[in-house]
Design an enzyme around this catalytic site. Structure first.
Site, PDB file in Angstrom:
ATOM      1  N   HIS A   3       0.806  -1.227   0.000  1.00 28.53           N
ATOM      2  CA  HIS A   3       0.000   0.000   0.000  1.00 28.53           C
ATOM      3  C   HIS A   3       0.839   1.278   0.000  1.00 28.53           C
ATOM      4  CE1 HIS A   3      -3.665  -2.209   0.451  1.00 28.53           C
ATOM      5  NE2 HIS A   3      -3.354  -2.686   1.645  1.00 28.53           N
ATOM      6  N   GLY A  11      -2.011   2.187   4.933  1.00 30.29           N
ATOM      7  CA  GLY A  11      -2.453   0.829   5.241  1.00 30.29           C
ATOM      8  C   GLY A  11      -1.434  -0.057   5.921  1.00 30.29           C
ATOM      9  N   ASP A  38      -3.535 -10.963  -1.796  1.00 37.67           N
ATOM     10  CA  ASP A  38      -3.989 -10.346  -0.546  1.00 37.67           C
ATOM     11  C   ASP A  38      -5.447  -9.926  -0.736  1.00 37.67           C
ATOM     12  OD1 ASP A  38      -4.309  -7.942   1.355  1.00 37.67           O
ATOM     13  OD2 ASP A  38      -2.285  -8.577   1.868  1.00 37.67           O
ATOM     14  N   HIS A  40      -6.713  -7.179   0.097  1.00 38.60           N
ATOM     15  CA  HIS A  40      -6.735  -5.759  -0.257  1.00 38.60           C
ATOM     16  C   HIS A  40      -6.072  -5.534  -1.615  1.00 38.60           C
ATOM     17  CE1 HIS A  40      -6.774  -5.899   4.213  1.00 38.60           C
ATOM     18  NE2 HIS A  40      -7.696  -4.966   4.062  1.00 38.60           N
ATOM     19  N   ASP A 126      -4.445 -12.505   4.649  1.00 40.04           N
ATOM     20  CA  ASP A 126      -5.742 -11.995   5.101  1.00 40.04           C
ATOM     21  C   ASP A 126      -6.888 -12.381   4.164  1.00 40.04           C
ATOM     22  OD1 ASP A 126      -4.910 -10.345   3.075  1.00 40.04           O
ATOM     23  OD2 ASP A 126      -4.904  -8.504   4.250  1.00 40.04           O
ATOM     24  N   TYR A 165      -4.150 -11.052   9.769  1.00 38.31           N
ATOM     25  CA  TYR A 165      -4.423 -10.471  11.084  1.00 38.31           C
ATOM     26  C   TYR A 165      -4.949 -11.482  12.085  1.00 38.31           C
ATOM     27  CZ  TYR A 165      -3.593  -6.671   7.998  1.00 38.31           C
ATOM     28  OH  TYR A 165      -2.987  -5.873   7.062  1.00 38.31           O
TER      29      TYR A 165
END
Length: 292
Positions: A3, A11, A38, A40, A126, A165
């Site tokens: 990010h 991020g 990922d 994201h 994640d 996470y």
């Protein structure tokens, strides 16, 4: 991490090591492919190479009311990079079957059209089921199937971590995907006893079970539309871009820097000046241990 931007952190990422790695790879490879699984969108990497045809970025991610809010399917690059940003937007609850149903055919087309000399694969954990921030429902085997598929092309590949996470699942992910990379994916499912054994209670198993209560809101017709549109985007590219390669730039670390790293860090060295004997002159505003 993926990010961070050139002039700002974003991020949980304060420096984009992926962009720096790709810049180094471009010194010796005409084309580099970046893949991001990922949950994201890999916005920092895409932004860095948005206007060049030497780097193709391929990201599968949750899109909508979700950080960073970028990665629409119509974001395909600009100028020389038009068509070289490939985005597969997904919604909550995506399963192994749906994810791989997009990943594999698009990857095969990318390798056919772009023909990269090197691949950088970001394996953010994640996107696994049970992540505290993620909303996908991928198992460890489904996630690692992407790694195995990329490895099968036989192209030099740099494999990186990313988000994740639920820490015990990040450890699971890297244990298994490392095993896949070294052709030892048949490792036991039972986690051996160790100092952190209780973190994996109550199953004490390597592999994850999908959440049965999580709804997959990705409609089959929408996924098929994404697949068709991205394959058409790649088909419209005019083959692999050619690059006039010159003598490779010097490595990131110079020989004199390596020599300097071997010096005693606690020993002050003499500083050379334009007109002088090389002796460092003390400044009145600085503090020195030695007092005359």
């Amino acid at each position: 991490l993926h990010h961070a931007k050139k002039a700002e952190a974003s991020g949980f990422c304060y420096i984009n090591d992926i962009v720096l790695a790709i810049l180094e790879l471009l010194k010796v490879h005409a084309r580099v492919l970046y893949i991001d699984i990922d949950i994201h969108h890999g916005d920092g990497v895409e932004e860095a190479f948005y206007t060049t045809d030497r780097v193709m970025t391929f990201s599968l991610h949750k899109y909508g009311d979700f950080f960073p809010g970028t990665g629409h399917i119509s974001d395909i690059g600009a100028k020389d990079g038009t068509g070289f940003s490939v985005n597969a937007p997904l919604q909550n609850g995506v399963t192994d079957q749906d994810f791989l149903g997009l990943f594999k055919p698009i990857m095969d087309k990318i390798m056919e059209v772009f023909q990269p000399g090197a691949v950088v694969l970001q394996c953010g954990a994640d996107s696994l089921t049970g992540d505290r921030l993620g909303l996908f429902n991928l198992t460890l085997k489904g996630h690692a199937a992407c790694v195995k598929h990329v490895k099968a092309y036989g192209v030099p590949t740099l494999v990186l971590g990313g988000g994740g996470y639920t820490i015990r699942n990040v450890a699971r992910c890297w244990a298994y995907e490392t095993a896949v990379l070294v052709d030892r994916e048949d490792i036991p499912n039972e986690i051996p006893y160790n100092d952190y054994y209780e973190y994996y209670a109550p199953e004490y198993l390597l592999h994850l079970t999908p959440e049965t209560t999580m709804e997959n809101v990705n409609r089959k017709d929408v996924l098929e539309g994404v697949r068709i549109e991205l394959l058409q985007q790649l088909q419209d590219l005019q083959g692999a871009p050619s690059v006039a390669m010159h003598q490779a730039p010097p490595p990131f670390r110079r020989d004199d820097e390596e020599e300097e790293s071997e010096k005693d860090p606690d020993q002050r060295e003499s500083a050379k000046t334009r007109s002088g004997d090389g002796t460092r002159k003390p400044h009145a505003a600085e503090f020195y241990d030695k007092v005359d």
